[in-house]
Design a protein around this motif. Structure first.
Motif, PDB file in Angstrom:
ATOM      1  N   ALA A   1     -16.879  -0.906   8.171  1.00  0.00           N
ATOM      2  CA  ALA A   1     -18.159  -0.216   8.303  1.00  0.00           C
ATOM      3  C   ALA A   1     -18.048   1.015   9.198  1.00  0.00           C
ATOM      4  N   ARG A   2     -17.063   1.005  10.100  1.00  0.00           N
ATOM      5  CA  ARG A   2     -16.876   2.135  11.020  1.00  0.00           C
ATOM      6  C   ARG A   2     -15.841   3.130  10.510  1.00  0.00           C
ATOM      7  N   GLY A   3     -15.392   2.960   9.273  1.00  0.00           N
ATOM      8  CA  GLY A   3     -14.531   3.962   8.658  1.00  0.00           C
ATOM      9  C   GLY A   3     -13.080   3.597   8.486  1.00  0.00           C
ATOM     10  N   ALA A   4     -12.673   2.417   8.951  1.00  0.00           N
ATOM     11  CA  ALA A   4     -11.285   2.010   8.716  1.00  0.00           C
ATOM     12  C   ALA A   4     -11.069   1.784   7.225  1.00  0.00           C
ATOM     13  N   GLN A   5      -9.837   1.970   6.770  1.00  0.00           N
ATOM     14  CA  GLN A   5      -9.507   1.866   5.359  1.00  0.00           C
ATOM     15  C   GLN A   5      -8.578   0.665   5.105  1.00  0.00           C
ATOM     16  N   PRO A   6      -8.550   0.161   3.863  1.00  0.00           N
ATOM     17  CA  PRO A   6      -7.702  -1.004   3.570  1.00  0.00           C
ATOM     18  C   PRO A   6      -6.229  -0.814   3.928  1.00  0.00           C
ATOM     19  N   HIS A   7      -5.724   0.416   3.857  1.00  0.00           N
ATOM     20  CA  HIS A   7      -4.304   0.636   4.159  1.00  0.00           C
ATOM     21  C   HIS A   7      -4.035   0.745   5.654  1.00  0.00           C
TER      22      HIS A   7
ATOM     23  N   PHE B   1       0.855  -1.178   0.000  1.00  0.00           N
ATOM     24  CA  PHE B   1       0.000   0.000   0.000  1.00  0.00           C
ATOM     25  C   PHE B   1       0.892   1.228   0.000  1.00  0.00           C
ATOM     26  N   PRO B   2       1.180   1.817  -1.177  1.00  0.00           N
ATOM     27  CA  PRO B   2       2.099   2.945  -1.259  1.00  0.00           C
ATOM     28  C   PRO B   2       1.589   4.149  -0.491  1.00  0.00           C
ATOM     29  N   ILE B   3       2.505   4.877   0.083  1.00  0.00           N
ATOM     30  CA  ILE B   3       2.166   6.084   0.828  1.00  0.00           C
ATOM     31  C   ILE B   3       1.944   7.229  -0.142  1.00  0.00           C
ATOM     32  N   ALA B   4       0.813   7.887  -0.036  1.00  0.00           N
ATOM     33  CA  ALA B   4       0.414   8.915  -0.992  1.00  0.00           C
ATOM     34  C   ALA B   4       1.220  10.196  -0.827  1.00  0.00           C
ATOM     35  N   SER B   5       1.626  10.500   0.396  1.00  0.00           N
ATOM     36  CA  SER B   5       2.394  11.716   0.619  1.00  0.00           C
ATOM     37  C   SER B   5       3.335  11.490   1.782  1.00  0.00           C
ATOM     38  N   HIS B   6       4.299  12.382   1.933  1.00  0.00           N
ATOM     39  CA  HIS B   6       5.299  12.233   2.984  1.00  0.00           C
ATOM     40  C   HIS B   6       4.661  12.286   4.365  1.00  0.00           C
ATOM     41  N   GLU B   7       3.552  13.015   4.498  1.00  0.00           N
ATOM     42  CA  GLU B   7       2.930  13.189   5.800  1.00  0.00           C
ATOM     43  C   GLU B   7       1.893  12.123   6.111  1.00  0.00           C
ATOM     44  N   PHE B   8       1.599  11.276   5.132  1.00  0.00           N
ATOM     45  CA  PHE B   8       0.566  10.269   5.348  1.00  0.00           C
ATOM     46  C   PHE B   8       1.018   9.239   6.379  1.00  0.00           C
ATOM     47  N   LYS B   9       0.118   8.858   7.282  1.00  0.00           N
ATOM     48  CA  LYS B   9       0.422   7.819   8.248  1.00  0.00           C
ATOM     49  C   LYS B   9      -0.829   6.983   8.458  1.00  0.00           C
TER      50      LYS B   9
ATOM     51  N   GLY C   1      -6.521  -4.388   4.430  1.00  0.00           N
ATOM     52  CA  GLY C   1      -6.747  -4.789   3.050  1.00  0.00           C
ATOM     53  C   GLY C   1      -5.992  -6.031   2.629  1.00  0.00           C
ATOM     54  N   LEU C   2      -5.052  -6.488   3.439  1.00  0.00           N
ATOM     55  CA  LEU C   2      -4.365  -7.748   3.186  1.00  0.00           C
ATOM     56  C   LEU C   2      -4.964  -8.866   4.020  1.00  0.00           C
ATOM     57  N   LEU C   3      -5.243  -8.597   5.291  1.00  0.00           N
ATOM     58  CA  LEU C   3      -5.740  -9.635   6.184  1.00  0.00           C
ATOM     59  C   LEU C   3      -7.157 -10.077   5.840  1.00  0.00           C
ATOM     60  N   ALA C   4      -8.025  -9.127   5.495  1.00  0.00           N
ATOM     61  CA  ALA C   4      -9.418  -9.486   5.204  1.00  0.00           C
ATOM     62  C   ALA C   4      -9.532 -10.495   4.053  1.00  0.00           C
ATOM     63  N   PRO C   5      -8.941 -10.248   2.877  1.00  0.00           N
ATOM     64  CA  PRO C   5      -9.041 -11.245   1.808  1.00  0.00           C
ATOM     65  C   PRO C   5      -8.294 -12.524   2.120  1.00  0.00           C
ATOM     66  N   ALA C   6      -7.219 -12.451   2.909  1.00  0.00           N
ATOM     67  CA  ALA C   6      -6.491 -13.664   3.279  1.00  0.00           C
ATOM     68  C   ALA C   6      -7.383 -14.588   4.096  1.00  0.00           C
ATOM     69  N   LEU C   7      -8.113 -14.034   5.056  1.00  0.00           N
ATOM     70  CA  LEU C   7      -9.015 -14.847   5.869  1.00  0.00           C
ATOM     71  C   LEU C   7     -10.205 -15.340   5.044  1.00  0.00           C
ATOM     72  N   THR C   8     -10.756 -14.480   4.199  1.00  0.00           N
ATOM     73  CA  THR C   8     -11.895 -14.877   3.360  1.00  0.00           C
ATOM     74  C   THR C   8     -11.524 -16.048   2.462  1.00  0.00           C
ATOM     75  N   SER C   9     -10.331 -15.973   1.871  1.00  0.00           N
ATOM     76  CA  SER C   9      -9.870 -17.040   0.989  1.00  0.00           C
ATOM     77  C   SER C   9      -9.666 -18.339   1.753  1.00  0.00           C
ATOM     78  N   ALA C  10      -9.061 -18.258   2.918  1.00  0.00           N
ATOM     79  CA  ALA C  10      -8.798 -19.461   3.706  1.00  0.00           C
ATOM     80  C   ALA C  10     -10.093 -20.092   4.221  1.00  0.00           C
ATOM     81  N   LEU C  11     -11.046 -19.265   4.629  1.00  0.00           N
ATOM     82  CA  LEU C  11     -12.294 -19.785   5.192  1.00  0.00           C
ATOM     83  C   LEU C  11     -13.201 -20.399   4.131  1.00  0.00           C
ATOM     84  N   ALA C  12     -12.935 -20.109   2.868  1.00  0.00           N
ATOM     85  CA  ALA C  12     -13.782 -20.641   1.794  1.00  0.00           C
ATOM     86  C   ALA C  12     -13.588 -22.139   1.593  1.00  0.00           C
ATOM     87  N   ASP C  13     -12.478 -22.685   2.054  1.00  0.00           N
ATOM     88  CA  ASP C  13     -12.176 -24.108   1.899  1.00  0.00           C
ATOM     89  C   ASP C  13     -12.059 -24.730   3.291  1.00  0.00           C
ATOM     90  N   PRO C  14     -12.868 -25.751   3.616  1.00  0.00           N
ATOM     91  CA  PRO C  14     -12.818 -26.349   4.964  1.00  0.00           C
ATOM     92  C   PRO C  14     -11.435 -26.832   5.367  1.00  0.00           C
TER      93      PRO C  14
END
Length: 250
Positions: free
Chosen positions: A106-112, A3-11, A188-201
C-alpha cells in the motif's frame, strides 16, 4: 518463483519489517519485552537504531498491535521518511508479518522488492550483519536468512514420572542450523507463501518464521552465517546478558 531483472541498471529495493505486536509472556518482565529497558533504552529502540543505520534499507516498517499505546514513548528517535509504523498486528507473528507486507504494498513497495523481516527482540543486531545478508542474497533466486550451525549437543526430552524433563536420546546435530533474523525474501514470494500457510490451521501452526513458509512451497532459502550475539531476548536471564553485551560495545 523468480523475478527477472528488466535492465542492467535495475536494482530491487530492500525494506525492513519488524513485527512488534507480541506480549512477551515468557520474558517475565511484566509487559511486552520489546519495551523493557536494556542498556538505557527499550529493547526495540536498540533494534530500530541498528536497522536505521543500514543505508541499503529503503525504510523500516514496524508492525504494532492495533491497541499499542507505548511504542512512540519508548522509541523517540524512530522518526523521518524511512521510519514507518502500522498498527495492523495480528494474533500471531505470521499474521502480523502478512499484514505488514500488505501495508508495504500500500505504501508503494513492489513484488520484486526485498523484505527483511527482523525480530524486535533481537536487539543486538548490527548494521554490518544486515548488510552481509543483503550482499549474500540480493542475487539469489530464493533469498535467505542469518543462521548459525548448531554447536551444542541436542537432547530429545520426555516427561519424567514427576513431570520433570528427562533426556530420551541425543539428536544428531550434523547439518542443523539455528535460524536467526533478518530473513530476506521477495515481497511477491513471501506474501503468497504466508497467505497459503495461514489458510490452513495445521500449516499455520508450523510457521515459526518466514523461511518455514517459503520451505512449504518447495524452496530452499540460503543460510548466511550470523553471529552468536544475535540472539532473541526471550527468557529473564537474556536481559542481563544483553545488558552486558550492549554496555561493552563501542
Amino acid at each position: 518463483m523468480s523475478f527477472p531483472i528488466a535492465s542492467h541498471e535495475f536494482k530491487a529495493r530492500a525494506f525492513a519489517l519488524v513485527p512488534c505486536a507480541g506480549v512477551g509472556e515468557r520474558a517475565g518482565v511484566g509487559g511486552p519485552k520489546q519495551y523493557h529497558p536494556v542498556a538505557g533504552r527499550a529493547v526495540v529502540a536498540h533494534t530500530l537504531a541498528a536497522l536505521t543505520a543500514v543505508p541499503r534499507l529503503e525504510a523500516t516498517l514496524v508492525v504494532l498491535s492495533p491497541d499499542d499505546t507505548q511504542f512512540e514513548r519508548h522509541t523517540p528517535d524512530f522518526q523521518g521518511d524511512r521510519a514507518w509504523v502500522a498498527r495492523v498486528g495480528g494474533a500471531s507473528r505470521a499474521e502480523s508479518v502478512a499484514n505488514g507486507l500488505q501495508e508495504l504494498l500500500a505504501r508503494g513497495a513492489q513484488p520484486h522488492d526485498w523484505v527483511l523481516v527482523h525480530d524486535a527482540a533481537r536487539c543486538l543486531i548490527q548494521p554490518d550483519w544486515v548488510q552481509r545478508l543483503i550482499d549474500a542474497c540480493e542475487d539469489d533466486e530464493v533469498g535467505g536468512l542469518l543462521a548459525l550451525p548448531l554447536a551444542d549437543t541436542l537432547k530429545a526430552a520426555i516427561q519424567g514420572p514427576n513431570g520433570e524433563p528427562r533426556a530420551q536420546h541425543t539428536v544428531d546435530r550434523a547439518g542443523k542450523w539455528a535460524a536467526q533474523t533478518p530473513q530476506m525474501f521477495r515481497l511477491g514470494l513471501l506474501a503468497p507463501a504466508l497467505t497459503s500457510a495461514l489458510a490452513d490451521p495445521e500449516t499455520a501452526a508450523a510457521i515459526t518464521d518466514e523461511a518455514s513458509a517459503i520451505e512449504m512451497l518447495g524452496h530452499q532459502p540460503r543460510l548466511v552465517p550470523g553471529a552468536y550475539d544475535n540472539f532473541k531476548v526471550t527468557w529473564p536471564g537474556d536481559f542481563a546478558l544483553a545488558e552486558r553485551l550492549l554496555s561493552t560495545r563501542p
